[in-house]
Motif scaffolding. Structure first.
Motif, mmCIF file in Angstrom:
data_model
loop_
_atom_site.group_PDB
_atom_site.id
_atom_site.type_symbol
_atom_site.label_atom_id
_atom_site.label_comp_id
_atom_site.label_asym_id
_atom_site.label_seq_id
_atom_site.Cartn_x
_atom_site.Cartn_y
_atom_site.Cartn_z
ATOM 1 N N SER A 186 18.698 -3.340 88.791
ATOM 2 C CA SER A 186 18.202 -2.284 89.680
ATOM 3 C C SER A 186 18.193 -0.900 89.028
ATOM 4 O O SER A 186 17.476 -0.007 89.474
ATOM 5 C CB SER A 186 19.029 -2.233 90.970
ATOM 6 O OG SER A 186 20.387 -1.956 90.679
ATOM 7 N N LYS A 187 18.966 -0.707 87.988
ATOM 8 C CA LYS A 187 19.006 0.601 87.313
ATOM 9 C C LYS A 187 17.961 0.698 86.202
ATOM 10 O O LYS A 187 17.802 1.754 85.584
ATOM 11 C CB LYS A 187 20.402 0.867 86.751
ATOM 12 C CG LYS A 187 21.475 0.967 87.829
ATOM 13 C CD LYS A 187 22.809 1.372 87.254
ATOM 14 C CE LYS A 187 23.892 1.377 88.318
ATOM 15 N NZ LYS A 187 23.584 2.289 89.433
ATOM 16 N N LYS A 222 14.307 1.025 84.997
ATOM 17 C CA LYS A 222 13.092 1.590 85.595
ATOM 18 C C LYS A 222 11.914 0.628 85.543
ATOM 19 O O LYS A 222 11.199 0.458 86.531
ATOM 20 C CB LYS A 222 12.735 2.898 84.891
ATOM 21 C CG LYS A 222 11.529 3.604 85.491
ATOM 22 C CD LYS A 222 11.387 5.013 84.945
ATOM 23 C CE LYS A 222 11.120 5.045 83.474
ATOM 24 N NZ LYS A 222 10.868 6.407 82.978
ATOM 25 N N TYR A 237 16.431 4.662 93.940
ATOM 26 C CA TYR A 237 16.466 4.964 92.506
ATOM 27 C C TYR A 237 16.415 6.475 92.287
ATOM 28 O O TYR A 237 17.156 7.033 91.461
ATOM 29 C CB TYR A 237 15.297 4.290 91.790
ATOM 30 C CG TYR A 237 15.306 4.491 90.285
ATOM 31 C CD1 TYR A 237 15.918 3.563 89.452
ATOM 32 C CD2 TYR A 237 14.725 5.619 89.702
ATOM 33 C CE1 TYR A 237 15.938 3.747 88.074
ATOM 34 C CE2 TYR A 237 14.755 5.817 88.336
ATOM 35 C CZ TYR A 237 15.353 4.875 87.526
ATOM 36 O OH TYR A 237 15.384 5.073 86.164
ATOM 37 N N GLU A 249 19.723 8.159 93.182
ATOM 38 C CA GLU A 249 20.795 7.893 92.215
ATOM 39 C C GLU A 249 20.520 8.511 90.847
ATOM 40 O O GLU A 249 21.452 8.886 90.133
ATOM 41 C CB GLU A 249 20.990 6.383 92.059
ATOM 42 C CG GLU A 249 21.568 5.719 93.305
ATOM 43 C CD GLU A 249 21.719 4.211 93.142
ATOM 44 O OE1 GLU A 249 21.551 3.720 92.003
ATOM 45 O OE2 GLU A 249 22.005 3.537 94.149
ATOM 46 N N ASN A 250 19.245 8.625 90.472
ATOM 47 C CA ASN A 250 18.923 9.040 89.101
ATOM 48 C C ASN A 250 18.146 10.352 89.001
ATOM 49 O O ASN A 250 17.891 10.820 87.886
ATOM 50 C CB ASN A 250 18.102 7.934 88.417
ATOM 51 C CG ASN A 250 18.845 6.624 88.345
ATOM 52 O OD1 ASN A 250 19.720 6.435 87.516
ATOM 53 N ND2 ASN A 250 18.509 5.706 89.236
#
Length: 268
Positions: free
Chosen positions: A194-195, A197, A224, A227-228
């Motif tokens: 999930s992290k 891209k 996303y 979180e990022n």
């Protein structure tokens, strides 16, 4: 006569001692050069690393650690033939070194020399290991043998795949029209990737295009970004998703967040 014999014996012992010391010194110089090379390599300075490795190689060309590092450095340069040369030299010293086998299997796969890749796998103590199954699955995919590739992927636990292979697995399942299995793979792989891209963009597209799960697709993209932070590619995917959902105002708002550089790339 006896005294002369004793003198000669002592002289020979002294010579042997100095020769031995000289060899130890030379070997140490080779080891120091190798260590310096490894330090440069870890810093990403591969040119300096290769200079030190060459010094070490001139002293001890049979050092398997050195040969592995030289192969790796040439691989980083994109010089696959030289990487192959040094890794094969190392393999001739220890043909059961698992890291070497993996390196060569991967190298031959990337070079498109699939028969060599499969042949090297036979050197492994465990040729049925997940890593080798993955490479074999990828080779079958490149050879357009989708069923064979699918069967191999199915035998591998999802956490043992990487981003590139999981995306190919998605594609295979789509082409074979295995929608139920694809949905299960999406759900089971998400916690591991999930992290990432690239994974997330494809995940979002599949949810929306193949299963019409637009709300869920929106949710993973927003998560996303939370979180990022802002990311142009994720924002673009979200903007297109809103447009597909008929939410033009939201689509325009998100599109305005995309950097001018990314917009320029889209136009040209």
């Amino acid at each position: 006569m006896k005294n002369n014999s004793i003198k000669i014996s002592i002289l020979l012992l002294i010579l042997v001692f100095f020769i031995s010391c000289s060899k130890v010194k030379i070997n140490k110089e080779g080891d120091y050069a190798l260590l310096r090379g490894i330090n440069f390599s870890q810093q990403g300075n591969y040119e300096k690393a290769m200079e030190e490795y060459q010094k070490s190689f001139d002293i001890n060309p049979q050092n398997i650690i050195l040969l592995k590092e030289m192969g790796y450095t040439y691989y980083q340069f994109g010089n696959y033939k030289k990487a192959e040369e040094y890794w094969l030299m190392a393999l001739s010293i220890d043909n059961k070194d698992e890291n070497l086998i993996k390196n060569l299997v991967t190298l031959y796969y990337e070079m498109g020399e699939y028969s060599k890749s499969r042949e090297i796998i036979k050197n492994s103590y465990n040729p049925k290991a997940a890593y080798y199954k993955k490479i074999d699955a990828l080779i079958n995919y490149r050879e357009n043998k989708l069923e064979e590739s699918y069967k191999l992927f199915k035998e591998i636990n999802v956490e043992e795949l990487d981003e590139k292979s999981i995306l190919i697995y998605f594609e295979i399942l789509k082409k074979l029209n295995k929608k139920e299995e694809l949905y299960y793979l999406l759900k089971s792989s998400y916690p591991y990737f999930s992290k990432d891209k690239r994974y997330l963009i494809e995940y979002s597209k599949i949810l929306s295009n193949d299963y019409q799960l637009n709300d869920e697709s929106e949710k993973v993209l927003l998560n996303y970004l939370i979180e990022n932070g802002n990311d142009d590619e994720i924002l673009l995917q979200l903007s297109m998703l809103y447009l597909k959902m008929g939410k033009k105002d939201k689509s325009d708002q998100v599109f305005k967040l995309i950097s001018e550089k990314e917009i320029f790339n889209l136009n040209y």
